[in-house]
Scaffold this motif. Sequence first.
Motif, short mmCIF file in Angstrom:
data_model
loop_
_atom_site.label_atom_id
_atom_site.label_comp_id
_atom_site.label_asym_id
_atom_site.label_seq_id
_atom_site.Cartn_x
_atom_site.Cartn_y
_atom_site.Cartn_z
N PHE A 1 0.86 -1.18 0.00
CA PHE A 1 0.00 0.00 0.00
C PHE A 1 0.90 1.24 0.00
O PHE A 1 1.78 1.37 0.86
N VAL A 2 0.68 2.14 -0.94
CA VAL A 2 1.52 3.34 -1.07
C VAL A 2 0.75 4.56 -0.60
O VAL A 2 -0.30 4.92 -1.16
N TYR A 3 1.27 5.19 0.45
CA TYR A 3 0.77 6.49 0.87
C TYR A 3 1.61 7.58 0.20
O TYR A 3 2.84 7.50 0.16
N LEU A 4 0.93 8.58 -0.31
CA LEU A 4 1.59 9.74 -0.89
C LEU A 4 1.37 10.94 0.02
O LEU A 4 0.30 11.08 0.63
N THR A 5 2.38 11.79 0.13
CA THR A 5 2.19 13.10 0.77
C THR A 5 2.95 14.12 -0.06
O THR A 5 3.94 13.79 -0.72
N VAL A 6 2.47 15.36 -0.06
CA VAL A 6 3.06 16.42 -0.87
C VAL A 6 3.35 17.62 0.02
O VAL A 6 2.50 18.03 0.82
N PHE B 1 -3.67 9.01 0.53
CA PHE B 1 -2.98 10.28 0.70
C PHE B 1 -2.96 10.63 2.18
O PHE B 1 -4.00 10.59 2.85
N ALA B 2 -1.78 10.98 2.68
CA ALA B 2 -1.61 11.33 4.10
C ALA B 2 -1.19 12.78 4.21
O ALA B 2 -0.22 13.20 3.57
N PHE B 3 -1.90 13.55 5.04
CA PHE B 3 -1.60 14.97 5.17
C PHE B 3 -1.87 15.43 6.60
O PHE B 3 -2.85 16.12 6.88
N PRO B 4 -0.98 15.08 7.52
CA PRO B 4 -1.20 15.38 8.95
C PRO B 4 -0.67 16.75 9.37
O PRO B 4 0.04 16.89 10.35
N SER B 5 -1.03 17.78 8.64
CA SER B 5 -0.49 19.12 8.86
C SER B 5 -0.84 19.66 10.23
O SER B 5 -1.91 19.39 10.79
N MET B 6 0.08 20.49 10.75
CA MET B 6 -0.14 21.21 11.99
C MET B 6 -0.71 22.60 11.74
O MET B 6 -1.35 23.18 12.61
N LYS B 7 -0.46 23.15 10.56
CA LYS B 7 -0.95 24.48 10.20
C LYS B 7 -1.08 24.56 8.69
O LYS B 7 -0.17 24.17 7.96
N GLU B 8 -2.22 25.06 8.21
CA GLU B 8 -2.44 25.29 6.79
C GLU B 8 -3.32 26.52 6.62
O GLU B 8 -4.13 26.84 7.50
N TRP C 1 -5.25 26.54 3.95
CA TRP C 1 -6.42 25.87 3.37
C TRP C 1 -6.13 24.39 3.21
O TRP C 1 -6.85 23.53 3.70
N GLY C 2 -5.06 24.06 2.48
CA GLY C 2 -4.76 22.66 2.21
C GLY C 2 -5.19 22.25 0.82
O GLY C 2 -5.89 21.25 0.63
N LEU C 3 -4.76 23.04 -0.18
CA LEU C 3 -5.16 22.81 -1.56
C LEU C 3 -4.83 21.40 -2.03
O LEU C 3 -5.59 20.77 -2.77
N VAL C 4 -3.70 20.88 -1.59
CA VAL C 4 -3.27 19.57 -2.07
C VAL C 4 -4.22 18.46 -1.63
O VAL C 4 -4.33 17.43 -2.28
N VAL C 5 -4.94 18.67 -0.54
CA VAL C 5 -5.94 17.69 -0.11
C VAL C 5 -7.03 17.57 -1.16
O VAL C 5 -7.46 16.46 -1.53
N LEU C 6 -7.49 18.71 -1.68
CA LEU C 6 -8.51 18.68 -2.73
C LEU C 6 -7.97 18.06 -4.01
O LEU C 6 -8.71 17.39 -4.74
N GLU C 7 -6.70 18.26 -4.30
CA GLU C 7 -6.11 17.63 -5.48
C GLU C 7 -6.14 16.12 -5.35
O GLU C 7 -6.48 15.40 -6.31
N ALA C 8 -5.80 15.63 -4.17
CA ALA C 8 -5.85 14.18 -3.94
C ALA C 8 -7.28 13.66 -4.05
O ALA C 8 -7.53 12.60 -4.65
N MET C 9 -8.22 14.40 -3.51
CA MET C 9 -9.62 13.98 -3.55
C MET C 9 -10.16 13.99 -4.97
O MET C 9 -10.94 13.12 -5.36
N ALA C 10 -9.76 14.98 -5.76
CA ALA C 10 -10.17 15.02 -7.16
C ALA C 10 -9.68 13.80 -7.92
O ALA C 10 -10.35 13.31 -8.84
N ALA C 11 -8.51 13.30 -7.51
CA ALA C 11 -7.94 12.11 -8.15
C ALA C 11 -8.58 10.82 -7.65
O ALA C 11 -8.24 9.74 -8.14
N GLY C 12 -9.50 10.92 -6.69
CA GLY C 12 -10.15 9.73 -6.16
C GLY C 12 -9.33 8.99 -5.13
O GLY C 12 -9.58 7.81 -4.87
#
Length: 387
Positions: free
Chosen positions: A199-204, A287-294, A296-307
């Motif tokens: 299983f591959v988790y991606l983070t950006v 997709f893993a994105f455990p941010s402490m401060k953002e 907005w978090g645009l990259v989260v929506l990019e991951a979600m758009a990709a399914g």
Amino acid sequence: MGDGLRLALTTYSVNPRGGVVHTLELAEALQAAGVLVTVVALSDQGKGFFREVGVPVRLIDAPAPAPTLEERVFQSIATLTEYLGEIGDQFDIVHSQDCISARAAARIRDAGTSYRVIRTVHHVDDFTTQALMDCQRNAILEPDDVLVVSKLWQDLLLKDYGVHAGIVTNGIRAERFSAGISELRRKELRQKLGVDDRFVYLTVGGIEPRKGTAYLVEALARLKATHPNPPMLAIIGGHSFQDYRAYRESVLDSLEPSGLELGKDVVLLGTVSDAELPEWFSAADGFAFPSMKEGWGLVVLEAMAAGLPVVTSDIDVFHEFLTDEDDALMTNAGDAASLAQGLARLVDDEETRRRLAQHGPTVAARYPWSATAEQHLEVYRRALNAR
């Protein structure tokens, strides 16, 4: 629709950071709406933007790298100030996306150029010197109008700075990330990671304190100790104006004692091309994105758009566009044990993966750049009427 508005969008970098991506996407959406847009940016010694840009661009050579962050910031402000002093009268509005270009724009306005300064505050940095803290504060107080991309930051700017900021939502080009890739291409990318059935988790976003990378690595180590076929992590990104080398080295030094192997359990992909970025979303499993401060978090929506099913932290800003369990698994910020549980659940529970993957594109579709551009146009019109 643009009413002949002459607009400069300014940014401190040409690298693929969130605020820079926002600048380019907004510029192109505004041009499509009839605005005369020019992007002005500091360039890394002649280097252009990380992708082709569909609007006029003016690049200014950044000063040679200085030994300290403080020196780099003030040298960059001085360079942008000089350039805006030469071209400022060509614009009705200068809209800055960061504290460096905002301070430069305000200096030229104060020197007599008649444009209006607008600043979008994506987030407030945790600077450690008084000079940089003062600089950041002035970059919030000096603009004629201040914008944010979330209610959280609207409240924080009012509380901490007494600034009444307007909200304009972020945007996403959903079709860029939903296009998908062939099974052959997916296999090629996963072979670069050295994985087949893992299983591959991606983070950006690279390895940074704000991204919660240390907690992500610790959570991954917990899974390796409990799962017979544990997931691995691919990290994209690394460009930053600030120097996070000490944090990065600390995170990487923690791998071996935690039972993780660099290049096998954690793979650093660095900065990938603009064309390749959406392909990695299609090649990953989560997709893993455990941010402490953002902001907005645009990259989260990019991951979600990709399914891609997503695991995030539960910071307030994510709650503005995500619902826990429906859109993402939201884990306690700064809590490696909670994060490990969320990561493990996505690996083990096919139904959860399927549900999140189905909901993601619907959420992403709510934030087209055309809507963001229209919100900005309303702000610009009000700003011009206030002159």
